[in-house]
Write an enzyme that holds these catalytic residues in place. Structure first.
Site, PDB file in Angstrom:
ATOM      1  N   GLU A   1       0.833  -1.208   0.000  1.00 36.88           N
ATOM      2  CA  GLU A   1       0.000   0.000   0.000  1.00 36.88           C
ATOM      3  C   GLU A   1       0.864   1.253   0.000  1.00 36.88           C
ATOM      4  OE1 GLU A   1      -3.088  -0.328   2.976  1.00 36.88           O
ATOM      5  OE2 GLU A   1      -4.042  -1.925   1.848  1.00 36.88           O
TER       6      GLU A   1
ATOM      7  N   GLU B   1      -3.544  -9.201  -0.082  1.00 36.76           N
ATOM      8  CA  GLU B   1      -4.106  -9.023   1.262  1.00 36.76           C
ATOM      9  C   GLU B   1      -5.615  -9.010   1.129  1.00 36.76           C
ATOM     10  OE1 GLU B   1      -2.206  -5.948   3.610  1.00 36.76           O
ATOM     11  OE2 GLU B   1      -4.111  -5.445   4.555  1.00 36.76           O
TER      12      GLU B   1
END
Ligand code: GAL
Length: 823
Positions: free
Chosen positions: A439, A515
């Site tokens: 991220e 994820e």
């Protein structure tokens, strides 16, 4: 060298020695015998963890060898001082960081080196120091290392004193400026430290690179690149041999290069050999060979080095997803942070192994090292136990995520850290995927592209055998990290609703769900009704106060973050399509910090399929029913409610056509999973008594489970995961504490305070109960149960014998368990 330094053989060489003894009677010629093995042990890698002095707080001149640290605390590493602290929302780490203290700490250790070792080269290896460490020897600074997750080495040789003169290593650890991590980091020398003694001519640090470019049932080509340092004054002529041994210690292949000229620098030698009829490494049968590198001169071994070897081949396919050794399989993974619950960040091999065992039991076959280089022991265990690792290096690049994080060191350190990470980990057969970041904020701007290219270039310069990915937030082609074109696997975090559109959105690309999920639960806590889904908190950056007053979250799988999903939601999509090569659930275990959806006084996460103490939440059995062939019938919730209350009863099952539920002998109906259902449910008015579920296949009973209304807490039951442990100062026995009624049923809401007493050569390394809001310390000898359970972790000292653990609690019958410590 200091006599007290214990010389350690690596696990595999010990293993080989044992096996040699076992097979000795009919040993074929090529099996190594003990004296040969010993002749080859020239290099000494010693455990350097014992007998350090520690001081919490800054100290002037503590690096000075004459500094008096006699009043400091003596301890053995690995050590995490944060986990010893008290919870407070005032700690600068914040609740996101686990609400535990940071600060500055100093470590010192004195040692001597034999006169006879003059001429040898000594290195000190730190597997990880959190964070901003500086290391000195005899007052000389050896260097600083900001990244708290990276492994690093310093050369001690030029600064050493010999004979009776003391050498003093001093380490300053600065974890004062926080937040510097989005979860609990721990503080201190929290991983192992090693002292390595070699001859001037020796294999370089992480100096081998072993690959298997061609693998078939008949043979495997093994290429070995070896870097050898010559720290002597003169170039010289040596031979370099690489030998492959199987698990029995039998030699299966060997290659020697004679007359190798080693210059007074780093030399690289490339060799190739063939292993016939190789046994392939897989998650079911993680067969490990080992490669022994010998540097020799005139028949004398001058250095030996060992590298693990797992022979396997794999592929990610645009349409078919992942195959291992030609067989299709989905990567069923979990993300885990590095903390070990009550033990904090201080690494312990048995604690890691237990975590992996618990994950195996659920059917997990993959681990993502979220979001940093893991302890080397994790990868060693994954090699041995059969896990597919997505090895991740960074949670941020140049743009920060928290005020004092690694972005501050990015410019100076990212290249070195990334290189060291790849070099250290690239020989592990368990490592299948490199992740260059999680991220990363740069994905939203143009900067994502050049940095991704730079990082991928570094990775590819050191290893081309594994795909590169990154955990992207935005599953759209305009994402600048995707735009860089360097991702071999396109990785999304979350967005399970977009998975099915992937082939259209990213034509010709390969997929991995880096994820997923971020479902929330408190073990053993149930809110009705169970079939309305809650997305908590409403927004990630807004305070959330609409949940339960006691900061619990229901463990029916019906609460998730808005960016995530319930466990069932993601798995239902994932299981449908082969091109979805795998997933990594956020998270396998609850971890310290990030107590989403709540803030203080919650201080650890709700994301785990398993709680912080290692006790499975109910969703564990949904995965087990889907991910393993073991028969599952899991019925919940508990059966202690107010009469008349409407209660939802769920069952996860497999290997059966249907489940029938009975209350006090009366059938409440038979249910079966329809369509893509992953559980069945009955909504019934509560009456005390016995709930019984029976699963059947073709009319034949498969499994029966009962849940009983319990009486009041009456006694304590202790269940040790292992009753025999090693007297090695490290091994652990995890003892589950159950609060039960007179009949022996765990009392679902029991919160009795239990005190522990240990007699014998072990101590309490930590206590826990898995409750995210508990303010009780982890390092003490008592713990309140939470929803009927608590945990006490016993750590062995170094003397064999019996250890008796006794648990007492006011008004309850006490219990003892005896653990045997073996040499
Ligand atoms: C993700 C992030 C993880 C963790 C998780 C919680 O976005 O990558 O580190 O914060 O959210 O849901």
């Amino acid at each position: 060298m200091n006599k007290s330094i214990e010389r350690v053989l690596t696990y595999s060489s010990k293993f080989a020695l044992i096996l040699i003894a076992l097979v000795g009677a009919y040993a074929c010629k090529s099996v190594l015998n003990t004296s040969e093995e010993e002749k080859m042990q020239v290099r000494e890698k010693s455990d350097f963890n014992k007998g350090w002095s520690f001081h919490l707080g800054d100290q002037q001149n503590a690096q000075d060898p004459n500094f008096n640290s006699s009043q400091w605390r003596t301890l053995n590493l690995p050590h995490d001082w944060s986990i010893e602290g008290e919870f407070s929302e005032k700690h600068p780490a914040g609740t996101g960081g686990g609400a535990l203290p940071g600060g500055i700490g100093w470590y010192r250790k004195a040692f001597t080196v034999d006169e006879a070792d003059k001429g040898k080269v000594f290195y000190i290896d730190f597997d990880g120091v959190y964070s901003n460490s500086e290391v000195w020897i005899n007052g000389q600074s050896l260097g600083k290392r900001p990244n708290g997750y990276i492994s690093f080495r310093y050369d001690l040789t030029p600064h050493l004193k010999y004979g009776n003169e003391q050498n003093v290593i001093a380490v300053k650890v600065d974890n004062a400026q926080q937040p510097n991590s989005r979860w609990y980091s721990g503080s201190g020398i929290y991983r192992n430290v090693w002292l390595t003694k070699v001859n001037p001519v020796h294999v370089a640090h992480w100096g081998t690179y072993v690959t298997t470019p061609e693998v078939s049932e008949q043979s495997a080509k093994v290429t070995i690149s070896t870097k050898v340092n010559n720290r002597g004054q003169q170039p010289g002529t040596y031979s370099l041999t690489n030998i492959v041994y199987d698990t029995t210690g039998a030699e299966v292949a060997r290659v020697t290069s004679e007359d190798v000229q080693l210059q007074s620098v780093e030399n690289e030698i490339n060799q190739e050999l063939t292993v016939n009829n190789p046994k392939l490494w897989s998650v079911e049968d993680p067969y490990l060979y080992r490669v022994v590198t010998l540097v020799e001169q005139k028949g004398e071994v001058v250095d030996n080095y060992e590298t693990p070897l797992g022979i396997r081949y794999f592929n990610f396919d645009v349409e078919k997803g992942f195959t291992l050794n030609g067989k299709p399989m989905k990567i069923l993974g979990v993300c885990n942070h590095h903390d070990l619950g009550a033990l904090g960040a201080a690494i312990n091999t048995r604690a890691l192994e237990r975590q992996l065992e618990i994950m195996k039991g659920m059917g997990v076959n993959g681990i993502r090292t979220a979001h940093n280089p893991p302890a080397p022991e994790l990868l060693e265990l994954c090699d041995k136990m059969g896990f597919i690792v997505m090895d991740e290096v960074f949670d941020m690049w140049k743009k920060s995520k928290s005020k004092y994080d690694y972005s501050l060191a990015w410019d100076e350190w990212h290249e070195q850290d990334l290189k060291d990470f790849i070099r250290r980990d690239r020989n592990h057969p368990s490592v299948f995927i490199w992740s260059i970041g999680n991220e990363i904020p740069e994905q939203w701007g143009l900067e994502g592209t050049p940095i991704a290219k730079e990082l991928a270039g570094i990775v590819k310069s050191l290893d081309r055998t594994r795909p590169i990915t990154a955990g992207l937030n935005e599953p759209y082609p305009h994402n600048s990290i995707y735009q860089s074109g360097v991702l071999d696997l396109v990785g999304f975090n979350y967005h399970h609703q977009d998975f099915e559109k992937f082939p259209e959105t990213f034509p010709g690309q390969k997929f991995i769900a880096t994820e997923t999920t971020s479902a929330l639960a408190t073990r053993g806590h149930y809110d009705m009704p169970s079939d309305s889904i809650r997305r908590w908190p409403y927004k990630w950056d807004e305070p959330f106060t609409d949940g339960n007053k006691d900061l619990t979250v229901s463990a029916y799988d019906n609460v998730s973050t808005p960016w995530g999903s319930t466990h069932e939601e993601t798995w239902k999509v994932m299981k449908k399509h082969d091109f979805l090569s795998g997933m990594f659930i956020w998270t396998g275990f609850d971890y310290l910090g990030e107590p989403t959806p709540y803030g203080w006084p919650a201080r650890s996460s709700y994301f785990g399929v398993v709680d912080l103490a290692g006790f499975p939440k109910d969703a564990y059995y949904m995965y087990k029913s889907e991910w393993t062939d073991e028969p599952v019938l899991h019925v919940f919730p508990h059966w202690n409610w107010e009469p008349g209350k409407t209660v939802d009863v769920w069952a996860y099952y497999n290997n059966a056509d249907e489940v029938e539920l009975f209350l006090n002998g009366k059938s409440l109906g038979t249910k079966k999973k329809e369509g893509n259902d992953l559980h069945v449910m009955w909504r019934i008015p509560y009456q005390p008594g016995t709930l019984k579920a029976v699963s059947r296949k073709g009319g034949q009973e498969v499994l029966t489970r009962e849940v009983k209304t319990t009486g009041a807490p009456a006694k304590i039951v202790l269940e040790a995961d292992r009753r025999n442990i090693n007297a090695d100062g490290k091994d652990l026995s995890f003892v589950t504490v159950k609060i039960v009624d007179k009949e022996g049923n765990v009392v679902p809401k029991a919160d009795n305070l239990v005190r522990f007493n240990v007699e014998g050569n072990a101590f309490i390394a930590g206590v826990d109960n898995g409750l995210q809001t508990s303010m009780e310390p982890f390092k003490t000898n008592q713990r309140a149960a939470f929803n009927g359970l608590a945990l006490v972790i016993l750590q062995a000292k170094e003397e064999a014998g019996e250890v008796k653990l006794t648990a007492t609690s006011k008004g309850l019958e006490s219990e003892s368990v005896t653990i045997t410590l073996k040499e």
